[in-house]
Design a protein around this motif. Sequence first.
Motif, PDB file in Angstrom:
ATOM      1  N   THR A 167      -1.430   6.817 -11.852  1.00 45.57           N
ATOM      2  CA  THR A 167      -0.127   7.259 -11.349  1.00 45.57           C
ATOM      3  C   THR A 167       0.774   6.073 -11.018  1.00 45.57           C
ATOM      4  OG1 THR A 167      -1.042   7.462  -9.111  1.00 45.57           O
ATOM      5  CG2 THR A 167      -1.030   9.454 -10.465  1.00 45.57           C
ATOM      6  N   ALA A 168       0.168   4.993 -10.553  1.00 48.37           N
ATOM      7  CA  ALA A 168       0.964   3.813 -10.200  1.00 48.37           C
ATOM      8  C   ALA A 168       1.677   3.261 -11.434  1.00 48.37           C
ATOM      9  CB  ALA A 168       0.075   2.737  -9.580  1.00 48.37           C
ATOM     10  N   GLN A 169       0.958   3.278 -12.539  1.00 46.05           N
ATOM     11  CA  GLN A 169       1.565   2.753 -13.769  1.00 46.05           C
ATOM     12  C   GLN A 169       2.762   3.625 -14.188  1.00 46.05           C
ATOM     13  OE1 GLN A 169       1.040   4.160 -17.119  1.00 46.05           O
ATOM     14  NE2 GLN A 169       2.345   2.569 -18.001  1.00 46.05           N
ATOM     15  N   VAL A 170       2.602   4.930 -14.055  1.00 41.75           N
ATOM     16  CA  VAL A 170       3.715   5.826 -14.369  1.00 41.75           C
ATOM     17  C   VAL A 170       4.886   5.577 -13.430  1.00 41.75           C
ATOM     18  CG1 VAL A 170       4.462   8.234 -14.485  1.00 41.75           C
ATOM     19  CG2 VAL A 170       2.164   7.586 -15.306  1.00 41.75           C
ATOM     20  N   ALA A 171       4.568   5.413 -12.146  1.00 44.07           N
ATOM     21  CA  ALA A 171       5.638   5.213 -11.160  1.00 44.07           C
ATOM     22  C   ALA A 171       6.454   3.977 -11.488  1.00 44.07           C
ATOM     23  CB  ALA A 171       5.043   5.100  -9.761  1.00 44.07           C
ATOM     24  N   SER A 178       0.877  -1.176   0.000  1.00 40.20           N
ATOM     25  CA  SER A 178       0.000   0.000   0.000  1.00 40.20           C
ATOM     26  C   SER A 178       0.915   1.227   0.000  1.00 40.20           C
ATOM     27  CB  SER A 178      -0.944  -0.033   1.203  1.00 40.20           C
ATOM     28  OG  SER A 178      -1.844   1.052   1.154  1.00 40.20           O
ATOM     29  N   LYS A 179       0.589   2.234   0.737  1.00 35.83           N
ATOM     30  CA  LYS A 179       1.367   3.468   0.846  1.00 35.83           C
ATOM     31  C   LYS A 179       1.892   3.945  -0.525  1.00 35.83           C
ATOM     32  CE  LYS A 179       2.597   3.316   5.751  1.00 35.83           C
ATOM     33  NZ  LYS A 179       2.002   4.473   6.383  1.00 35.83           N
ATOM     34  N   SER A 180       3.142   3.607  -0.869  1.00 37.69           N
ATOM     35  CA  SER A 180       3.728   4.207  -2.072  1.00 37.69           C
ATOM     36  C   SER A 180       3.383   3.488  -3.366  1.00 37.69           C
ATOM     37  CB  SER A 180       5.251   4.286  -1.924  1.00 37.69           C
ATOM     38  OG  SER A 180       5.602   5.449  -1.210  1.00 37.69           O
ATOM     39  N   ILE A 181       2.497   2.511  -3.320  1.00 41.13           N
ATOM     40  CA  ILE A 181       2.254   1.771  -4.555  1.00 41.13           C
ATOM     41  C   ILE A 181       1.613   2.644  -5.630  1.00 41.13           C
ATOM     42  CG2 ILE A 181       0.072   0.797  -3.700  1.00 41.13           C
ATOM     43  CD1 ILE A 181       2.539  -0.895  -6.122  1.00 41.13           C
ATOM     44  N   SER A 182       0.805   3.648  -5.225  1.00 41.35           N
ATOM     45  CA  SER A 182       0.213   4.524  -6.252  1.00 41.35           C
ATOM     46  C   SER A 182       1.246   5.538  -6.761  1.00 41.35           C
ATOM     47  CB  SER A 182      -0.995   5.282  -5.693  1.00 41.35           C
ATOM     48  OG  SER A 182      -0.580   6.460  -5.019  1.00 41.35           O
ATOM     49  N   GLY A 183       2.304   5.703  -6.011  1.00 43.81           N
ATOM     50  CA  GLY A 183       3.366   6.603  -6.430  1.00 43.81           C
ATOM     51  C   GLY A 183       3.115   8.065  -6.119  1.00 43.81           C
TER      52      GLY A 183
END
Lengths: 411, 411, 411, 411
Positions: C275-279, C235-240
């Motif tokens: 955003t997660a995909q971009v990250a 979780s947390k930073s997974i969306s970036g």
Amino acid sequence: MVRDVSGREYLDFVAGAGSLNYGHNDPDMRDALISHLEQRGMSHSLDLSSSSKSAFLRAFESLVLLPRDLDYRVQFTGPTGANAVEAALKLARKVTGRTNVVAFTNGFHGVSLGALAATGNRHHRGGPQIPLPGVTRMPYDGYQGAGVDTADLLARMLQDPSSGLDAPAAILLETVQGEGGLNVASAGWLRRIAELARSSGALLVVDDIQAGCGRTGSFFSFEPYGIVPDLVVLSKSISGYGLPMALLLIRPEFDVWQPGEHNGTFRGNVHAFVTAQVALTKFWSDPTFTDEVARRADLLAVRLAEVADVVPDAVVKGRGMMRGVDVGSEELASAISRRCFGNGLMLETAGSHDQVVKVMAPLTTSDELLNRGMDILLAAAQSVGTGQSVGARRSVGPARDVLGASGLVPA
Amino acid sequence: MVRDVSGREYLDFVAGAGSLNYGHNDPDMRDALISHLEQRGMSHSLDLSSSSKSAFLRAFESLVLLPRDLDYRVQFTGPTGANAVEAALKLARKVTGRTNVVAFTNGFHGVSLGALAATGNRHHRGGPQIPLPGVTRMPYDGYQGAGVDTADLLARMLQDPSSGLDAPAAILLETVQGEGGLNVASAGWLRRIAELARSSGALLVVDDIQAGCGRTGSFFSFEPYGIVPDLVVLSKSISGYGLPMALLLIRPEFDVWQPGEHNGTFRGNVHAFVTAQVALTKFWSDPTFTDEVARRADLLAVRLAEVADVVPDAVVKGRGMMRGVDVGSEELASAISRRCFGNGLMLETAGSHDQVVKVMAPLTTSDELLNRGMDILLAAAQSVGTGQSVGARRSVGPARDVLGASGLVPA
Amino acid sequence: MVRDVSGREYLDFVAGAGSLNYGHNDPDMRDALISHLEQRGMSHSLDLSSSSKSAFLRAFESLVLLPRDLDYRVQFTGPTGANAVEAALKLARKVTGRTNVVAFTNGFHGVSLGALAATGNRHHRGGPQIPLPGVTRMPYDGYQGAGVDTADLLARMLQDPSSGLDAPAAILLETVQGEGGLNVASAGWLRRIAELARSSGALLVVDDIQAGCGRTGSFFSFEPYGIVPDLVVLSKSISGYGLPMALLLIRPEFDVWQPGEHNGTFRGNVHAFVTAQVALTKFWSDPTFTDEVARRADLLAVRLAEVADVVPDAVVKGRGMMRGVDVGSEELASAISRRCFGNGLMLETAGSHDQVVKVMAPLTTSDELLNRGMDILLAAAQSVGTGQSVGARRSVGPARDVLGASGLVPA
Amino acid sequence: MVRDVSGREYLDFVAGAGSLNYGHNDPDMRDALISHLEQRGMSHSLDLSSSSKSAFLRAFESLVLLPRDLDYRVQFTGPTGANAVEAALKLARKVTGRTNVVAFTNGFHGVSLGALAATGNRHHRGGPQIPLPGVTRMPYDGYQGAGVDTADLLARMLQDPSSGLDAPAAILLETVQGEGGLNVASAGWLRRIAELARSSGALLVVDDIQAGCGRTGSFFSFEPYGIVPDLVVLSKSISGYGLPMALLLIRPEFDVWQPGEHNGTFRGNVHAFVTAQVALTKFWSDPTFTDEVARRADLLAVRLAEVADVVPDAVVKGRGMMRGVDVGSEELASAISRRCFGNGLMLETAGSHDQVVKVMAPLTTSDELLNRGMDILLAAAQSVGTGQSVGARRSVGPARDVLGASGLVPA
């Protein structure tokens, strides 16, 4: 000694799993009970007072509590140890307003749901198919090996606000774990646990169901250690005659019960009061019995050391007249106990893996019978321990299940 | 009849809360027990077989089960009703692999943690300060008033996958709720609940601790209704003499216990086996006793109707020899029971608000004594019911607590 | 860097408690999200597939799972770590048919009831006023001091049928305990625990909510140790970009969910997928980022050692970019973090007693800003550690509470 | 309207299970969010204050609370409804010191462990394989049929000390049960429950996750009834744009939280604050929107009555824009919803057996689109209801699972 239907005699070193510390059919208790019956004394009195109950309470006060400088209220719970454990946990939770209870690895406290939560045995825990809430398990003294003081872990978890140990209502323990394999807590560990209970606001509850009533030498198992539990559970041998009876001893400041809050139909088992009063008067009026038990316990220890010597890696365990030999495997322990049974000696096994041959001879066993029993055990250990006769068989459960069909009566 | 220390006599219509259905000190049971003691019979036998146990089991099979065409295995649990309830719930959960148990409003099944979860009484439920998991509460027959069949609600919730009722391991009930206030389930409701248990895969468990052993007229309270529970709990009067004893009856296909899974020290209370065998043989060998109880129950019903007549809005409740009068308030019920006690009659109160004066006379009470007791009760109801003497006092708890100091012995 | 309403700037070394590993407002993610909005892309898609979700899943598969030779199914739970932990525990219980979960001292897994049972923090555990069932607490690596391998205790309790440890459905752990004080499990301990999970039939669940997504250097915190958890929580930073999102990774053989069994309204937070995909694409397509983080983590370690040097008995803790200094007391840690805040550096404290000053700088922090922040921290430690300015004040809670009123915006 | 990857358009009458009351991609909210992004506004702020959060709070206070004369504190919990329910139950238990919670048949409150205990759905309840403690289930309004006021049962059980209902911390309900099948509580029943909560010392908690934010016509679903809950849970449409967000509204006297006691990483989802503030300002500044919704709800009711007319025994259910038709079986409901989908209309099913076709059109749906959707539904009901096309197929789960592969984007 008991006799089976064929007339064969056995030395009974099971002693009702500790309920017959004074042996089968003590004549004074029997006479008192016959007399009570003949005088048409009550059998069942709920929570009413009765002259038999009063007599027991007076004896308990004067012979047990006063000489030990102990101040407890006596609650008659339902007449089983488990019920008294349930009452103890309930009361500790009520007193503290907390729900968690610390109990220990290999502890055994009964199989009703509240008590079972505190019992370690997986075989029993599996029964209800329901999580057993409200208990945190901690390692007992010695559980992590010689180098680790397990009280350190409890101390650390109590003071660490992130440990996940919720503030306990009670710390519940046996000073010698009977079913758990005759594990003996050291004086230092017990004192430390008592201090941790005090400092953390938990009640110290000693389950003296099996280790109490003289089994370890003193009336209460905790006497030698200078600790004073907040609650003490007694059952098994408290009636003296093997009759169902259980007590919860409560430090007066913790008696917050409302009337009838923990009730039960058979709290007033008058027959048990009658025999219990005789037992206290006969055995606990002066130090004779205690001295005798101490001497006999030493004899037992010496004889068990001989047994341990003939089984590779075997260890003598226990304290007082609550001792046995850890022979390393259930297979071996079971083989020894079966061989003993074949030669006229009844024994139980205990421990995590039923690997401990347990001697629970009545405290009143004569030296001659004790030696006779130990001779049988030694011979069994010699023949079995050296592999003469173990065979491929796999036993299930403790030895007493084997005896189920024999129709025993006291000899 | 019992006598207090001053020699004063009382009619005992409490009967050990149902443990003394055959009265105090039945001479045949007493003689058998004295004889057992004199022959140095065992008192405590764990789970070993013994001749006394075998004799009881044979009597139970031939006099109770066979004539009623019932097929049950008999488990000796710890010798209290609560312990047998714990065993029943454990077993039902083990058989079904489910955890939830349906129990009913005003049900009373004991105070150990597992049993307490099923008990409705808030006073007792508050003890452990811990949620009591695994039980869903449903309204008992009649709880929602005359127009509502509460079995409809259970039926609907069982078949509704969104009801929030988890599939039950057991449905646990008393056919007459003793502590709950002598509420009687109707035949139709019981049959419907039995059918719901069957169709939902739950075990039907009848707690016959108080209503069994002849109290409602038949040996089992459920006999008149043509239902066959999967598990039956017996205790209280099963020993016949007021000694601690409890049984769990198990339909053979549900006996999935592993050895020793639900154990306990006092499962082998041999004294109780001795008296229980006598009780069965003496009272249940032919229909004489049953007929007599039926006749006496009718007499009791008539006399209680007289009592109800003199108290405004009072209602007779119960069935067989398990009856009483709901007088509408604890204050009135307590006043009546105290007045009775003053006039030599011991009675309990029951019900949600202790508003039911409960008559639990021994089933063996003679018509003369029954009438004498009922005369005292009627007079008490008359004087109290008309407000002559209630006063401003507020009683705490049931009448028996009042008696605590009187040192009663059977007369 | 963030700026408060007065325009004052702060270095943010809290990074959304680990949710902003790539810093505030990464321009590529922002542009992608603006573009999604301008094209009227969905915001909320329940569990429907969408092109954004598919793109994320493809990136996760090709950039995260495949290169690490991992085979997991991806479940989108409700978008919080706690929810994913709830899903993990549910699934482990469902797979194994067991209820118990082993969790560790100082573990933090969220505050919803199921997750809270596994969380150690007493402050949070006290909230629900209800026992938190189904979890057995064990000491984390190092909890009993250097000489004791706490995995021994777990091993012993798992194999001891009387230990009181019910067979576990799952063993749940963080490889670095973030809230618990940056405690780092050793490789040997982790491998041993993984082996104990396997041998006892429990699922190994790694909570990588805070330690995952590159925080410790590798994408998953457990990569360096050669263990493959059965379930992984992210979780947390997974969306970036700090948007709510959580994943449960499930080894395919354990995906026994029925459709919709663990549902939730916000499983389909499409903005987060964007955003997660971009990250993933930006930072995890080649080793550049990992190498950079490794280098920067070494720099951080060096700088923290300097801080520890100026505070008596202080110790550097943690791993990768998840590090801090245990300064021995909450008072000191709080004083240091307040002084930092005064000088333009935001920091959290962590640990049992909030005694650890924790540096959670974005992984993308430049060396220059990292050094600037560490200079502030070192100066604060110097002034506070030498007692110049601590004063008598007593702080309550972590530093971020202090900031509540400042109205920060990213600078 | 949404469009799938092939360009096909659908009317979306699922509306994110109630999360999209203002439709997909409201342009004002989108513009505000784009503007926030372009200005590099924060995305994630933990529990720090920020200008976006403040703006939302001011709008909520002035546009929602003040005009309704309500006084609540606003707690930002983790951004899911379940998390806010968890917070509500925790807080109610903390305030009252009680553990039990009354919840109702067919209630749905989320699937994390604490919330799941209150949820009725067996499919979801089975997940954790662990008893769900602390909840007593009661029949919702109408559950026992027209003749029975189920509030009577709750009233009786609350006042009966033997009912087995432990004193509740909270009574938790939805005024319209969304997932439970659009069951509507009557005004009288709600007022009575509110009064029972008050008189029994329980907090009244309204779960307005699905029924709130205008779905039933007023902002809060309970407004028409003159009851003031102690706690209110909002989520789903509170962000206005389908972004994860949840609130717990707390009457000030019950805000007994300690700092950080119920925490969570994503409490500060700033994007949601931005859109939520726009939503409140745009739709709730004057009565226009409310009036429009009321009018449209009437239209919906009329059109649903036509649908019900063509299906034998079908019944219109629900309130406001939260309505549907109970068609009697999952098979039929599923067939209708599939046919609708084939004709360009997305619908969910709900209810105990998924037997209710549920219309959750955005509140902003134009009359023209609403009528177009209802035409499709009517046609589907006509063809399916008359048995033309049902066939033997058995659907699994709600309609939205069917859509899983279609890759929808808003049209």
